[in-house]
Design a protein around this motif. Structure first.
Motif, mmCIF file in Angstrom:
data_model
loop_
_atom_site.group_PDB
_atom_site.id
_atom_site.type_symbol
_atom_site.label_atom_id
_atom_site.label_comp_id
_atom_site.label_asym_id
_atom_site.label_seq_id
_atom_site.Cartn_x
_atom_site.Cartn_y
_atom_site.Cartn_z
ATOM 1 N N GLN A 242 -10.075 -0.946 -3.130
ATOM 2 C CA GLN A 242 -10.657 -1.488 -1.915
ATOM 3 C C GLN A 242 -9.939 -2.789 -1.550
ATOM 4 O OE1 GLN A 242 -14.843 -1.743 -2.783
ATOM 5 N NE2 GLN A 242 -15.239 0.384 -2.226
ATOM 6 N N ASP A 243 -8.696 -2.639 -1.191
ATOM 7 C CA ASP A 243 -7.826 -3.759 -0.869
ATOM 8 C C ASP A 243 -6.996 -3.331 0.333
ATOM 9 O OD1 ASP A 243 -5.809 -5.612 -0.665
ATOM 10 O OD2 ASP A 243 -5.179 -5.510 -2.748
ATOM 11 N N GLY A 244 -7.223 -3.998 1.467
ATOM 12 C CA GLY A 244 -6.547 -3.604 2.699
ATOM 13 C C GLY A 244 -5.038 -3.626 2.598
ATOM 14 N N THR A 245 -4.503 -4.641 1.918
ATOM 15 C CA THR A 245 -3.057 -4.739 1.771
ATOM 16 C C THR A 245 -2.511 -3.557 0.975
ATOM 17 O OG1 THR A 245 -3.193 -7.156 1.829
ATOM 18 C CG2 THR A 245 -1.172 -6.201 0.946
ATOM 19 N N PHE A 246 -3.192 -3.214 -0.115
ATOM 20 C CA PHE A 246 -2.775 -2.075 -0.942
ATOM 21 C C PHE A 246 -2.832 -0.775 -0.147
ATOM 22 C CE2 PHE A 246 -4.134 1.376 -3.885
ATOM 23 C CZ PHE A 246 -2.980 1.460 -4.647
ATOM 24 N N LEU A 247 -3.916 -0.567 0.603
ATOM 25 C CA LEU A 247 -4.073 0.679 1.352
ATOM 26 C C LEU A 247 -3.036 0.798 2.463
ATOM 27 C CD1 LEU A 247 -7.961 0.926 1.576
ATOM 28 C CD2 LEU A 247 -6.417 2.158 0.050
ATOM 29 N N LEU A 248 -2.725 -0.315 3.150
ATOM 30 C CA LEU A 248 -1.684 -0.288 4.181
ATOM 31 C C LEU A 248 -0.325 0.022 3.572
ATOM 32 C CD1 LEU A 248 -2.692 -3.321 6.419
ATOM 33 C CD2 LEU A 248 -2.589 -0.926 7.131
ATOM 34 N N PHE A 417 4.096 0.036 8.828
ATOM 35 C CA PHE A 417 2.932 -0.235 7.982
ATOM 36 C C PHE A 417 3.260 -1.258 6.891
ATOM 37 C CE2 PHE A 417 1.491 3.705 9.922
ATOM 38 C CZ PHE A 417 0.145 3.431 10.135
ATOM 39 N N PHE A 418 4.489 -1.277 6.411
ATOM 40 C CA PHE A 418 4.885 -2.295 5.435
ATOM 41 C C PHE A 418 4.846 -3.689 6.067
ATOM 42 C CE2 PHE A 418 7.650 1.163 3.298
ATOM 43 C CZ PHE A 418 6.566 1.592 2.565
ATOM 44 N N VAL A 419 5.267 -3.775 7.326
ATOM 45 C CA VAL A 419 5.194 -5.057 8.042
ATOM 46 C C VAL A 419 3.748 -5.503 8.159
ATOM 47 C CG1 VAL A 419 5.555 -6.186 10.267
ATOM 48 C CG2 VAL A 419 7.332 -4.703 9.335
ATOM 49 N N TRP A 420 2.857 -4.575 8.464
ATOM 50 C CA TRP A 420 1.430 -4.878 8.593
ATOM 51 C C TRP A 420 0.862 -5.368 7.263
ATOM 52 C CZ3 TRP A 420 -2.516 -0.828 10.952
ATOM 53 C CH2 TRP A 420 -3.727 -1.469 11.203
ATOM 54 N N ARG A 422 2.531 -6.722 4.810
ATOM 55 C CA ARG A 422 3.155 -8.034 4.557
ATOM 56 C C ARG A 422 2.457 -9.135 5.353
ATOM 57 N NH1 ARG A 422 4.753 -12.445 5.152
ATOM 58 N NH2 ARG A 422 6.821 -13.345 4.749
ATOM 59 N N TYR A 423 2.066 -8.840 6.601
ATOM 60 C CA TYR A 423 1.377 -9.822 7.432
ATOM 61 C C TYR A 423 0.006 -10.152 6.862
ATOM 62 C CZ TYR A 423 -0.818 -12.009 11.475
ATOM 63 O OH TYR A 423 -1.482 -12.896 12.302
ATOM 64 N N ARG A 424 -0.697 -9.149 6.342
ATOM 65 C CA ARG A 424 -2.002 -9.409 5.709
ATOM 66 C C ARG A 424 -1.843 -10.266 4.460
ATOM 67 N NH1 ARG A 424 -6.835 -6.692 6.243
ATOM 68 N NH2 ARG A 424 -7.079 -6.945 3.988
ATOM 69 N N LEU A 425 -0.765 -10.040 3.742
ATOM 70 C CA LEU A 425 -0.529 -10.789 2.515
ATOM 71 C C LEU A 425 -0.180 -12.237 2.814
ATOM 72 C CD1 LEU A 425 -0.299 -10.413 -0.594
ATOM 73 C CD2 LEU A 425 2.128 -9.949 -0.251
ATOM 74 N N LEU A 430 8.633 -16.584 7.118
ATOM 75 C CA LEU A 430 9.641 -17.012 6.140
ATOM 76 C C LEU A 430 9.066 -17.178 4.728
ATOM 77 C CD1 LEU A 430 11.630 -19.640 8.272
ATOM 78 C CD2 LEU A 430 12.152 -17.223 7.877
ATOM 79 N N ALA A 431 7.803 -16.859 4.537
ATOM 80 C CA ALA A 431 7.205 -17.012 3.205
ATOM 81 C C ALA A 431 7.817 -15.993 2.236
ATOM 82 C CB ALA A 431 5.695 -16.817 3.281
ATOM 83 N N ARG A 432 7.871 -16.362 0.959
ATOM 84 C CA ARG A 432 8.451 -15.498 -0.074
ATOM 85 C C ARG A 432 7.384 -14.534 -0.594
ATOM 86 N NH1 ARG A 432 8.442 -15.791 -5.583
ATOM 87 N NH2 ARG A 432 10.189 -14.845 -6.698
#
Length: 433
Positions: A242-248, A417-420, A422-425, A430-432
């Protein structure tokens, strides 16, 4: 605790299960050795495991073309590709169960039967004569053997490394690239010199030796896993996913997986259709997998500096872009080989970065479960990709245009979806991460 750790604790507030506890004192994340003889022996063992498993899996195009010319010549390319797709599906689908067992008991309890099943499946394939026999032996048995070796080996590497996890995993995954270079050429030569049956048997002996050494070398830093705490834990704890970043991220992998193996399945027949000799056509697949060696080593190393998500996004996008641009219009031998190199690099980078990205957003104690669940989910698009491409080939009366467009588009959609994710994370560009 890092910002990510605090977010995990807030998400799981009130949960006292042994898997999801966020107590700093109980977290094993703080003492990763990031090196040492056990860690590097595990990397070597994982390299060998992937050499004889995923290396053979990515060489299925050799069998696709051979079957179409010999044992299964009366069947359509789409029908034949179901063998390779079933192999992929079984390999991916068993990931959830294998990952849960790894978290509880460690790698060896899985890898020993994996080496046996892989060898038995290969040997039985050598005596198959009917389509259903190939489906059972090369599809189901061999696919299961791959899964029992692949997941524990890579999850074990993840337990030894944190700062340099992507680099270590990339080195281990390069074993699949090396195998992908050697096996297509080896199979073609063996099939011509000593026949299909003995060619497959020789690969079985090689797989037995490589997987046997891998079983001896691979170890988990967590010992026999979390047997005590995991024994009473549910086999599927929904709080783990139940983690939005993981599911995306997994949703992006679903789209990429639809198109990921299409070039591996059809590049040989495409080269043959464009007047390349039989031996050179099989070499194209080896060249593609050779590009994958570079893709599995260099981008993961860079990702440890620039960020794992920051590398997987362009890798997926460029794999799709070069498919739509280079493969779509490749007509000459040079153009086809150029595409094979570029696709090998970018698709290899994607394959190498999936597990580091999952590891970055996961508790180390459930990393096996999360990796396995991700691959179980993408089992279904992987099953459909090859046959769908074959159906498009038949629908367009032998034209590869629809097949190529489908493969490339899947990568492009997945990268969105990877961009999405990454944006949630981390919203900062420019963040690492």
């Amino acid at each position: 605790m890092s910002k990510l750790d605090l977010e995990k604790c807030e998400t799981l507030e009130g949960d006292t299960s042994p898997i999801n506890s966020c107590s700093v004192s109980s977290q094993p994340d703080d003492d990763f050795p990031d090196g040492g003889w056990r860690a590097w022996l595990t990397v070597i063992g994982a390299f060998l495991a992937l050499f004889c498993t995923f290396g053979q899996l990515t060489s299925f195009g050799t069998f696709q073309t051979w079957y179409a010319e010999h044992q299964l010549r009366d069947m359509s390319p789409s029908t034949i590709s179901w063998i390779g797709s079933l192999q992929l599906w079984v390999f991916f689908f068993c990931g959830g169960i294998v990952g849960r067992i790894f978290d509880a008991y460690g790698p060896r309890i899985l890898m020993i039967p994996g080496a046996i099943i892989l060898t038995v499946g290969t040997m039985l394939t050598s005596i198959c004569t009917k389509y259903y026999q190939y489906m059972l032996c090369q599809g189901v048995l061999f696919g299961l053997g791959i899964g029992l070796l692949f997941y524990p080996a890579l999850a074990s590497v993840s337990t030894h490394f944190k700062k340099y996890r992507a680099t270590a995993l990339g080195l281990a995954l390069s074993g699949s690239g090396v195998g992908g270079v050697i096996y297509p050429i080896m199979f073609r030569q063996l099939f011509e010199l000593c026949g299909f049956a003995w060619g497959v048997r020789i690969s079985g002996f090689i797989g037995l030796a490589a997987s046997g050494v891998a079983v001896c070398l691979v170890s988990s830093r967590l010992g026999n896993g979390n047997a005590k705490s995991s024994g009473s834990a549910p086999w599927l704890d929904l709080k783990v996913i139940q983690d939005g970043t993981f599911l995306l991220f997994v949703l992006g992998c679903v789209f990429v997986s639809l198109g990921l193996f299409i070039p591996n399945f059809y590049i040989v027949s495409y080269a043959t259709e464009h007047s390349m000799s039989s031996s050179m056509s099989f070499t194209v697949l080896a060249v593609l997998n050779a590009g994958g060696i570079l893709g599995r080593v260099a981008p993961p190393y860079i990702s440890d500096i620039l960020g794992r998500f920051n590398m997987i996004i362009p890798s997926a996008f460029l794999a799709g872009f070069c498919t739509l641009v280079f493969w779509m219009f490749a007509q000459t031998e040079v153009e086809i080989i150029l595409y094979a190199i570029l696709y090998g690099i970018f698709s290899g980078a994607f394959n190498a970065l999936v597990i580091p990205c999952i590891g970055q957003i996961s508790d180390i104690r459930v990393i096996g479960l999360r990796i396995g669940l991700a691959y179980t989910i993408i089992a279904f698009p992987s099953l459909c990709g090859g046959p769908a491409a074959g159906a498009l080939l038949k629908l367009q009366h032998g034209s590869y245009t629809g097949l190529i467009a489908f493969s490339g588009s899947c990568f492009i959609i997945g990268s969105v979806f990877f961009v999405w994710a990454r944006y949630r994370l981390e919203p900062r560009i420019l963040a690492r991460h």
